[in-house]
Design a protein around this motif. Structure first.
Motif, PDB file in Angstrom:
ATOM      1  N   LEU A 129     123.614 119.517 -37.999  1.00 33.71           N
ATOM      2  CA  LEU A 129     122.259 119.004 -37.819  1.00 33.71           C
ATOM      3  C   LEU A 129     121.310 120.173 -38.015  1.00 33.71           C
ATOM      4  N   ASP A 130     120.758 120.294 -39.200  1.00 33.29           N
ATOM      5  CA  ASP A 130     119.877 121.421 -39.494  1.00 33.29           C
ATOM      6  C   ASP A 130     118.467 121.118 -39.002  1.00 33.29           C
ATOM      7  N   GLU A 131     117.754 122.181 -38.597  1.00 34.52           N
ATOM      8  CA  GLU A 131     116.391 122.053 -38.072  1.00 34.52           C
ATOM      9  C   GLU A 131     116.345 120.997 -36.972  1.00 34.52           C
ATOM     10  N   LEU A 132     117.180 121.203 -35.967  1.00 36.56           N
ATOM     11  CA  LEU A 132     117.309 120.230 -34.881  1.00 36.56           C
ATOM     12  C   LEU A 132     115.980 119.949 -34.198  1.00 36.56           C
ATOM     13  N   ASP A 133     115.096 120.945 -34.148  1.00 42.29           N
ATOM     14  CA  ASP A 133     113.821 120.768 -33.443  1.00 42.29           C
ATOM     15  C   ASP A 133     112.952 119.688 -34.082  1.00 42.29           C
ATOM     16  N   THR A 134     113.277 119.270 -35.315  1.00 38.94           N
ATOM     17  CA  THR A 134     112.509 118.208 -35.962  1.00 38.94           C
ATOM     18  C   THR A 134     112.583 116.902 -35.184  1.00 38.94           C
ATOM     19  N   VAL A 135     113.766 116.621 -34.615  1.00 38.91           N
ATOM     20  CA  VAL A 135     113.936 115.347 -33.911  1.00 38.91           C
ATOM     21  C   VAL A 135     114.206 115.514 -32.424  1.00 38.91           C
ATOM     22  N   ALA A 136     114.519 116.727 -31.971  1.00 41.10           N
ATOM     23  CA  ALA A 136     114.897 116.929 -30.565  1.00 41.10           C
ATOM     24  C   ALA A 136     113.859 117.736 -29.807  1.00 41.10           C
ATOM     25  N   LYS A 137     112.589 117.409 -30.031  1.00 40.67           N
ATOM     26  CA  LYS A 137     111.526 118.144 -29.365  1.00 40.67           C
ATOM     27  C   LYS A 137     111.447 117.783 -27.888  1.00 40.67           C
ATOM     28  N   ARG A 138     110.776 118.649 -27.162  1.00 40.21           N
ATOM     29  CA  ARG A 138     110.616 118.438 -25.724  1.00 40.21           C
ATOM     30  C   ARG A 138     109.944 117.096 -25.463  1.00 40.21           C
ATOM     31  N   ARG A 139     110.480 116.360 -24.488  1.00 35.73           N
ATOM     32  CA  ARG A 139     109.919 115.051 -24.182  1.00 35.73           C
ATOM     33  C   ARG A 139     108.635 115.142 -23.366  1.00 35.73           C
ATOM     34  N   ASP A 140     108.289 116.362 -22.892  1.00 29.80           N
ATOM     35  CA  ASP A 140     107.024 116.518 -22.172  1.00 29.80           C
ATOM     36  C   ASP A 140     105.914 117.017 -23.092  1.00 29.80           C
ATOM     37  N   ASP A 141     106.198 117.029 -24.410  1.00 33.42           N
ATOM     38  CA  ASP A 141     105.189 117.429 -25.390  1.00 33.42           C
ATOM     39  C   ASP A 141     104.203 116.282 -25.570  1.00 33.42           C
ATOM     40  N   GLY A 142     102.973 116.459 -25.090  1.00 33.51           N
ATOM     41  CA  GLY A 142     101.980 115.397 -25.140  1.00 33.51           C
ATOM     42  C   GLY A 142     101.556 115.030 -26.540  1.00 33.51           C
ATOM     43  N   ALA A 143     101.864 115.896 -27.525  1.00 32.28           N
ATOM     44  CA  ALA A 143     101.440 115.621 -28.902  1.00 32.28           C
ATOM     45  C   ALA A 143     102.372 114.634 -29.596  1.00 32.28           C
ATOM     46  N   GLU A 144     103.532 114.360 -29.016  1.00 31.10           N
ATOM     47  CA  GLU A 144     104.496 113.483 -29.662  1.00 31.10           C
ATOM     48  C   GLU A 144     104.338 112.045 -29.165  1.00 31.10           C
ATOM     49  N   VAL A 145     104.539 111.099 -30.071  1.00 31.47           N
ATOM     50  CA  VAL A 145     104.430 109.698 -29.706  1.00 31.47           C
ATOM     51  C   VAL A 145     105.700 109.257 -28.987  1.00 31.47           C
ATOM     52  N   GLY A 146     105.610 108.117 -28.308  1.00 35.85           N
ATOM     53  CA  GLY A 146     106.724 107.657 -27.498  1.00 35.85           C
ATOM     54  C   GLY A 146     108.000 107.451 -28.277  1.00 35.85           C
ATOM     55  N   GLU A 147     107.887 106.970 -29.524  1.00 39.17           N
ATOM     56  CA  GLU A 147     109.097 106.698 -30.308  1.00 39.17           C
ATOM     57  C   GLU A 147     109.873 107.976 -30.600  1.00 39.17           C
ATOM     58  N   LEU A 148     109.151 109.054 -30.908  1.00 39.61           N
ATOM     59  CA  LEU A 148     109.830 110.317 -31.165  1.00 39.61           C
ATOM     60  C   LEU A 148     110.515 110.837 -29.909  1.00 39.61           C
ATOM     61  N   LYS A 149     109.901 110.590 -28.748  1.00 41.24           N
ATOM     62  CA  LYS A 149     110.534 111.015 -27.497  1.00 41.24           C
ATOM     63  C   LYS A 149     111.808 110.228 -27.243  1.00 41.24           C
ATOM     64  N   ARG A 150     111.815 108.963 -27.619  1.00 39.34           N
ATOM     65  CA  ARG A 150     113.022 108.159 -27.426  1.00 39.34           C
ATOM     66  C   ARG A 150     114.153 108.620 -28.323  1.00 39.34           C
ATOM     67  N   LEU A 151     113.799 109.261 -29.452  1.00 36.81           N
ATOM     68  CA  LEU A 151     114.839 109.783 -30.328  1.00 36.81           C
ATOM     69  C   LEU A 151     115.685 110.834 -29.628  1.00 36.81           C
ATOM     70  N   VAL A 152     115.059 111.609 -28.738  1.00 39.81           N
ATOM     71  CA  VAL A 152     115.801 112.629 -28.003  1.00 39.81           C
ATOM     72  C   VAL A 152     116.888 111.967 -27.167  1.00 39.81           C
ATOM     73  N   THR A 153     116.541 110.864 -26.512  1.00 38.41           N
ATOM     74  CA  THR A 153     117.528 110.148 -25.697  1.00 38.41           C
ATOM     75  C   THR A 153     118.676 109.649 -26.559  1.00 38.41           C
ATOM     76  N   VAL A 154     118.363 109.110 -27.738  1.00 35.23           N
ATOM     77  CA  VAL A 154     119.405 108.649 -28.662  1.00 35.23           C
ATOM     78  C   VAL A 154     120.325 109.812 -29.031  1.00 35.23           C
TER      79      VAL A 154
END
Length: 380
Positions: free
Chosen positions: A197-222
């Motif tokens: 999984l290259d450039e993991l930070d693309t999809v596994a960003k911090r879930r407390d990052d207020g700049a990210e939308v809810g769907e991207l935060k749910r990707l971390v859980t997946v």
């Protein structure tokens, strides 16, 4: 306390029969990790009392069959998963065998060797009721060899390397991105392999990052769920240039975290030898390596310098040493004058180069070098 009906039914069963009931319950509940742990305990227990059962369970664990991966051990005949919108492949096999042995720091090499030793010695681990590390996170700046090491591990383990194309996983319809990730990981689980999984930070960003939308935060859980369910017969590698962006829970999911530092002058010198195919003067490579190290260069930048010199040598029909001399001067001119002087003096003192040769390589006059040497001697 009143005993449950199930516990009463377990009375009179042999240990093997009780294990079979527990195994069936976990399998029906879809708890694949618990199933694997119970099988490991059973293999260890029955290898002493029933050698045939113990060996059979160890063979199953070695191939790690699961409901998610029915083709494990038989080769992955499934088609490569595609994004539903763009029809672009979500994953690509990387068939590039490393042409050189990676130059690594001691701590990185030790960690990589441990990963390979664990997977090559899987049978011994299984007999002890253990399994090899299933996941590792590579952290470091660009160009320090993270992808090369993934290829090197795949070559040593004789497993296919699959690379996740994050740009294609991120669907224009965010709700489908989680499904894309699951499809990729399910495909990689279908047979023994290494998934990067290259450039993991693309999809596994911090879930407390207020700049990210809810769907991207749910990707971390997946992603966390998929990492937890990764089979030990394969290896999940992830790489990031920005570890500070990763969700803290992602760090905890990986069994090993390997920090890739920028190379020092000695490591750059070894890499330059490989890139130039040992067809260059040692002193020239030494100076280039020292200059690159002072600039905080990576292996990829060192490779770029040598590749550019080799191209110029081929076009001009010159020896490589001539164009590398030119490259050496270019690298030194990027250093402040004071740094160049210190480097020139150090080369005379530590590398036993003549003052004339150091002057030719660094552009620092011999008078300046002699003056600095006299100053140092007087201070001593």
């Amino acid at each position: 306390m009143t005993r449950t009906m199930e516990s009463r039914r377990m009375d009179g069963m042999t240990t093997l029969e009780q294990d079979l009931v527990h195994l069936a319950r976990m399998a029906l509940a879809g708890r694949s990790q618990d199933v694997q742990m119970l099988l490991q305990r059973m293999a260890r227990r029955y290898s002493r009392s029933n050698e045939a059962i113990g060996e059979a369970l160890q063979a199953l664990l070695r191939d790690a069959p699961s409901a998610d991966a029915p083709l494990r051990g038989l080769g992955n005949a499934a088609p490569v998963p595609l994004d539903m919108d763009s029809r672009v492949p979500l994953i690509r096999p990387d068939h590039l065998a490393p042409s050189i042995t990676p130059v690594l720091s001691g701590s990185v090499r030790e960690a990589v060797d441990q990963i390979c030793d664990e997977h090559l010695g899987r049978d011994r681990l299984l007999k002890a009721g253990l399994s090899p590390s299933a996941s590792a996170l590579f952290v470091g700046p660009p160009g320090v060899g993270k992808t090369l090491v993934a290829r090197w591990i795949a070559s040593r383990l004789k497993l296919p390397l699959l690379v996740l194309d994050l740009s294609s996983v991120m669907s224009s319809y965010l709700g489908r991105t989680g499904g894309n990730i699951r499809k990729v990981l399910d495909y990689a689980k279908a047979s023994p392999s290494i998934l990067l999984l290259d450039e993991l930070d693309t999809v596994a960003k911090r879930r407390d990052d207020g700049a990210e939308v809810g769907e991207l935060k749910r990707l971390v859980t997946v992603l966390l769920q998929e990492i937890d369910d990764w089979p030990a017969s394969s290896l999940l590698l992830a790489a990031t240039n920005h570890g500070d962006l990763l969700d803290p829970a992602v760090w905890r999911r990986f069994e090993m975290v390997i920090d890739f530092p920028l190379p020092d002058a000695v490591q750059l010198r070894k890499a330059l030898e490989q890139y130039s195919e040992r067809d260059a003067p040692d002193d020239v490579l030494t100076v280039i390596a020292r200059a690159l190290a002072l600039q905080g260069a990576s292996y990829s930048e060192a490779h770029r310098v040598v590749t550019s010199a080799r191209r110029r040598a081929a076009l001009a029909e010159q020896p490589l040493k001539e164009t590398l001399l030119s490259a050496c001067g270019e690298q030194l001119r990027q250093l402040p004058f004071a740094e160049r002087v210190r480097l020139a003096v150090d080369l005379v003192q530590s590398d036993h180069m003549s003052q004339r040769r150091v002057h030719e390589l660094s552009g620092i006059s011999r008078d300046t070098i002699r003056d600095r040497l006299r100053r140092q001697e007087s201070q001593e």
